[in-house]
Write a protein that holds these residues in place. Structure first.
Motif, short mmCIF file in Angstrom:
data_model
loop_
_atom_site.label_atom_id
_atom_site.label_comp_id
_atom_site.label_asym_id
_atom_site.label_seq_id
_atom_site.Cartn_x
_atom_site.Cartn_y
_atom_site.Cartn_z
N CYS A 157 41.36 45.73 47.86
CA CYS A 157 42.52 44.88 47.94
C CYS A 157 42.42 43.39 47.39
CB CYS A 157 42.69 44.65 49.53
SG CYS A 157 43.16 45.97 50.37
N ILE A 158 41.14 43.20 47.05
CA ILE A 158 40.82 41.70 46.72
C ILE A 158 40.17 41.85 45.21
CG2 ILE A 158 40.73 40.82 48.88
CD1 ILE A 158 37.73 40.64 48.59
N TYR A 159 40.41 42.97 44.43
CA TYR A 159 40.14 42.99 43.11
C TYR A 159 38.76 42.95 42.89
CZ TYR A 159 45.29 42.60 42.92
OH TYR A 159 46.51 42.82 43.19
N CYS A 160 37.62 43.46 43.71
CA CYS A 160 36.44 43.25 43.42
C CYS A 160 35.61 44.61 43.97
CB CYS A 160 35.72 42.20 43.96
SG CYS A 160 35.58 42.33 45.85
N GLU A 215 37.66 31.97 45.18
CA GLU A 215 38.69 32.73 44.86
C GLU A 215 38.42 34.05 45.60
OE1 GLU A 215 40.57 35.11 40.83
OE2 GLU A 215 38.36 34.64 40.92
N GLU A 217 39.54 33.16 49.43
CA GLU A 217 41.30 33.10 49.34
C GLU A 217 41.82 34.41 49.53
OE1 GLU A 217 42.18 30.28 46.17
OE2 GLU A 217 41.64 28.53 47.17
N ARG A 218 41.15 35.31 48.40
CA ARG A 218 41.71 36.59 48.44
C ARG A 218 41.40 37.46 49.96
NH1 ARG A 218 40.63 38.87 42.41
NH2 ARG A 218 42.20 37.31 41.30
N ALA A 220 43.97 36.35 52.56
CA ALA A 220 45.08 36.99 52.26
C ALA A 220 45.20 38.53 52.77
CB ALA A 220 45.75 36.98 50.76
N ALA A 221 44.18 39.21 52.24
CA ALA A 221 44.03 40.57 52.55
C ALA A 221 43.94 40.92 54.15
CB ALA A 221 42.86 41.15 51.88
N SER A 267 38.72 30.49 53.55
CA SER A 267 38.96 29.34 52.63
C SER A 267 38.52 28.08 53.01
CB SER A 267 40.39 29.19 52.30
OG SER A 267 40.91 30.31 51.71
#
Length: 292
Positions: free
Chosen positions: A38-41, A59, A62-63, A66-67, A75
């Motif tokens: 979901c958070i690109y990692c 970053e 923050e992701r 959101a997820a 954050s």
């Protein structure tokens, strides 16, 4: 298999961040891999942060917010986490810096920390050979958020011309760094002046220093030695530092002329050079070494 190590959330800000991340992820019914997707990692990175083996970036925080729909929780936490990665002796200063209304800084050897690019900062911090350079760079970049926050302090910086010429990290890093300095030309709350070599002896020869001013607290003078930093609110020291800083500002170039000098050094010293120019420079260096 996922690492199920349990943390003591009171042990450190990093442990608290990790325990909260795990709690919120599990409450959302997500595996580490699913949250990572979901958070690109990677799920591995999520696991390392949950077990306090890896420091989260802003970053990432923050992701994650959101997820997991945590209303900015991570954050807000990540600033505390990153500040905790600073050297212990520097943390108190960083906290005062974040509260300051005015910051007056003189730097004789390096670009001022709040104006450093990540690459320049990495090259500087690596000279101490720490094992956590990534964390230190992230923490320094986090400090710079005060430049873009709604209540940015007024930051007055005097840089010795030597800081422009010293090739920290190499040609490309220095060119990017000087371009970054020029990006502050129209910044309302940042003023950069350069103290030129022609000034000769000056009030900053004793070393770099910062003066912090506050709305309701006494002014503070900050200096560093080889081992650590020192803060004092001693009135005599503050008065002397203010006198020296005023002298440095008077001897420095104007903001406009400083920008012109920075641009000149950026092009002449760190711009593209023909091969023959690089060969000539190399020959001069060899001749100097031969005469030693």
């Amino acid at each position: 298999m996922a690492n199920v190590r349990r943390l003591d959330p009171t042990a450190s800000p990093l442990d608290y961040f990790g325990s909260e991340l795990r709690r919120c992820r599990e409450a959302a019914g997500l595996s580490q891999k699913e949250l990572g997707d979901c958070i690109y990692c990677t799920g591995s990175l999520v696991g390392q942060i949950e077990t306090a083996h890896k420091v989260p970036t802003r970053e990432f925080a923050e992701r994650a917010d959101a997820a997991l729909m945590t209303d900015g929780c991570f954050s807000r936490l990540v600033g505390l986490v990153l500040r905790s990665r600073l050297p212990t002796w520097f943390q108190a200063y960083a906290e005062m810096e974040a509260r300051a209304t005015y910051i007056s800084a003189y730097q004789g050897q390096l670009i001022y920390g709040l104006l450093q690019t990540p690459e320049y900062a990495r090259a500087v911090l690596a000279t101490g050979m720490p094992g956590n350079v990534d964390d230190l760079v992230a923490a320094r970049m986090e400090r710079q958020r005060l430049l873009t926050c709604g209540r940015s302090p007024l930051i007055l910086v005097v840089l010795d011309e030597a800081a422009l010429h010293r090739p920290i990290g190499g040609r490309e890093i220095m060119r990017t760094q000087l371009a970054h300095l020029l990006s502050f030309r129209d910044h309302r709350w940042v003023s950069i002046q350069v103290l030129p070599f022609e000034s000769g002896e000056h009030a900053g020869l004793i070393g770099s220093f910062n003066i912090l001013r506050f709305d309701d607290d006494p002014e503070i003078v900050y200096t560093e030695d080889m081992i650590s930093g020192h803060m004092t609110a001693n009135p005599d020291t503050v008065r002397e530092a203010a006198r020296r800083y005023a002298s440095l500002q008077a001897a420095a170039l104007s903001v406009r002329d400083s920008a012109a000098l920075i641009a000149h050094v950026m092009e002449e010293r760190y711009g593209e050079q023909p091969e023959r120019d690089r060969t000539a420079v190399a020959q001069v260096v060899l001749q100097r070494q031969h005469r030693r």
